[in-house]
Design an enzyme around this catalytic site. Structure first.
Site, PDB file in Angstrom:
ATOM      1  N   ASP A  27       0.769  -1.010  -0.205  1.00  7.86           N
ATOM      2  CA  ASP A  27      -0.116  -0.069   0.015  1.00  7.86           C
ATOM      3  C   ASP A  27       0.922   1.175   0.006  1.00  7.86           C
ATOM      4  O   ASP A  27       2.100   1.135   0.567  1.00  7.86           O
ATOM      5  CB  ASP A  27      -0.994   0.049   1.252  1.00  7.86           C
ATOM      6  CG  ASP A  27      -1.875   0.952   1.153  1.00  7.86           C
ATOM      7  OD1 ASP A  27      -2.561   1.337  -0.147  1.00  7.86           O
ATOM      8  OD2 ASP A  27      -2.661   1.409   2.039  1.00  7.86           O
ATOM      9  N   HIS A  63       9.876   5.692  -3.219  1.00  3.98           N
ATOM     10  CA  HIS A  63       9.505   4.969  -2.074  1.00  3.98           C
ATOM     11  C   HIS A  63       9.283   3.390  -2.266  1.00  3.98           C
ATOM     12  O   HIS A  63       9.956   2.558  -1.406  1.00  3.98           O
ATOM     13  CB  HIS A  63       8.169   5.510  -1.629  1.00  3.98           C
ATOM     14  CG  HIS A  63       7.386   5.448  -2.757  1.00  3.98           C
ATOM     15  ND1 HIS A  63       7.433   6.144  -3.795  1.00  3.98           N
ATOM     16  CD2 HIS A  63       5.880   5.102  -2.691  1.00  3.98           C
ATOM     17  CE1 HIS A  63       6.501   6.018  -4.800  1.00  3.98           C
ATOM     18  NE2 HIS A  63       5.447   5.466  -4.217  1.00  3.98           N
TER      19      HIS A  63
HETATM   20  P1  IMP Z   1      -2.684   1.913  -3.861  1.00  5.56           P
HETATM   21  O1  IMP Z   1      -1.101   1.748  -3.124  1.00  5.56           O
HETATM   22  O2  IMP Z   1      -2.776   1.276  -5.243  1.00  5.56           O
HETATM   23  O3  IMP Z   1      -3.768   1.746  -2.627  1.00  5.56           O
HETATM   24  O4  IMP Z   1      -2.702   3.489  -4.175  1.00  5.56           O
HETATM   25  C1  IMP Z   1      -1.892   4.434  -3.615  1.00  5.56           C
HETATM   26  C2  IMP Z   1      -2.106   5.696  -4.735  1.00  5.56           C
HETATM   27  O5  IMP Z   1      -0.936   6.477  -4.321  1.00  5.56           O
HETATM   28  C3  IMP Z   1      -2.162   5.414  -6.113  1.00  5.56           C
HETATM   29  O6  IMP Z   1      -3.333   5.094  -6.785  1.00  5.56           O
HETATM   30  C4  IMP Z   1      -1.489   6.766  -6.516  1.00  5.56           C
HETATM   31  O7  IMP Z   1      -2.660   7.931  -6.693  1.00  5.56           O
HETATM   32  C5  IMP Z   1      -0.360   7.176  -5.376  1.00  5.56           C
HETATM   33  N1  IMP Z   1       0.632   6.687  -5.591  1.00  5.56           N
HETATM   34  C6  IMP Z   1       1.487   5.753  -4.979  1.00  5.56           C
HETATM   35  N2  IMP Z   1       2.463   5.327  -5.343  1.00  5.56           N
HETATM   36  C7  IMP Z   1       2.854   6.435  -6.483  1.00  5.56           C
HETATM   37  C8  IMP Z   1       3.792   6.590  -7.267  1.00  5.56           C
HETATM   38  O8  IMP Z   1       4.877   6.162  -7.377  1.00  5.56           O
HETATM   39  N3  IMP Z   1       3.583   7.783  -8.271  1.00  5.56           N
HETATM   40  C9  IMP Z   1       2.516   8.518  -8.374  1.00  5.56           C
HETATM   41  N4  IMP Z   1       1.392   8.382  -7.535  1.00  5.56           N
HETATM   42  C10 IMP Z   1       1.519   7.024  -6.389  1.00  5.56           C
END
Ligand code: IMP
Length: 196
Positions: A74, A180
């Protein structure tokens, strides 16, 4: 590089193709990464209060479902002047990337402090109640306008510390070194190497 037949298989609980590509680039030579949604069509809800709670719940769910080692992550963007928003709600901050970025820039319009950090937590679940967590962070600034064509999500407005361009302008080679997710995954890779 391990011969493919000798590589242990890990089930990856993400539907995000961009993330899957980043993950395979970093650990794909050590383990066979199998995406869960290539095996079955299922949406795992996220209802935790932290990145760790969400990734742990997903990894344990997939482990119980498949009985095979599972990796879940996440991640989110934490903006200082917005008290950590959008944080764990990063994916739900708007209806699409454009909407999410527009909301972020609007909420930051009168703020001088543009400090932000992308954070990622990976959880590797390898048995009932058995798991390891790996965290990574990339600090930077939110730009005034979106720039660049690469990547996904908030990449067009995130300028990592030490750079003058957004992740979307810098492209995958740089991002995969300092992001990250890359930082968390390198810790996971080290752990895997110690287990082999
Ligand atoms: P999840 O980890 O799929 O729940 O979503 C995390 C959300 O954070 C993503 O849909 C993006 O909107 C944002 N996010 C996470 N990592 C990145 C990245 O490397 N670049 C840009 N947005 C990110």
């Amino acid at each position: 590089m391990r011969e493919e037949a000798l590589r242990p298989r890990i089930i990856l609980a993400t539907r995000n193709q961009h993330k899957a590509v980043e993950i395979k680039k970093i650990i794909g030579d050590l383990v066979t990464v199998q995406q869960l949604n290539d095996l079955l069509n299922i949406d795992i809800p996220e209802c935790g209060r932290t990145l760790l709670e969400n990734s742990l719940a997903k990894a344990e769910f997939v482990y119980r479902l498949r009985g095979e080692p599972a990796l879940a992550d996440d991640s989110g963007l934490f903006v200082e002047a917005l008290d950590g928003e959008p944080g764990i709600f990063s994916a739900r901050y708007g209806k699409d990337d454009e909407g999410r970025i527009a909301r972020l820039l609007k909420n930051l319009a009168d703020k001088k402090n543009r400090n932000a950090a992308f954070r990622a937590v990976f959880v590797y679940c390898f048995g009932h109640g058995k798991y390891k967590a790996f965290e990574g962070e990339c600090v930077g600034q939110i730009s005034n306008v979106p720039k660049g064509e690469h990547g996904f999500g908030y990449d067009p407005v995130f300028i990592p510390k030490g750079y003058k361009k957004t992740f979307a302008e810098l492209g995958p080679a740089t991002k995969n070194r300092i992001s990250h997710r890359a930082r968390a995954l390198r810790k996971f890779r080290k752990y895997l190497e110690q287990q082999m």
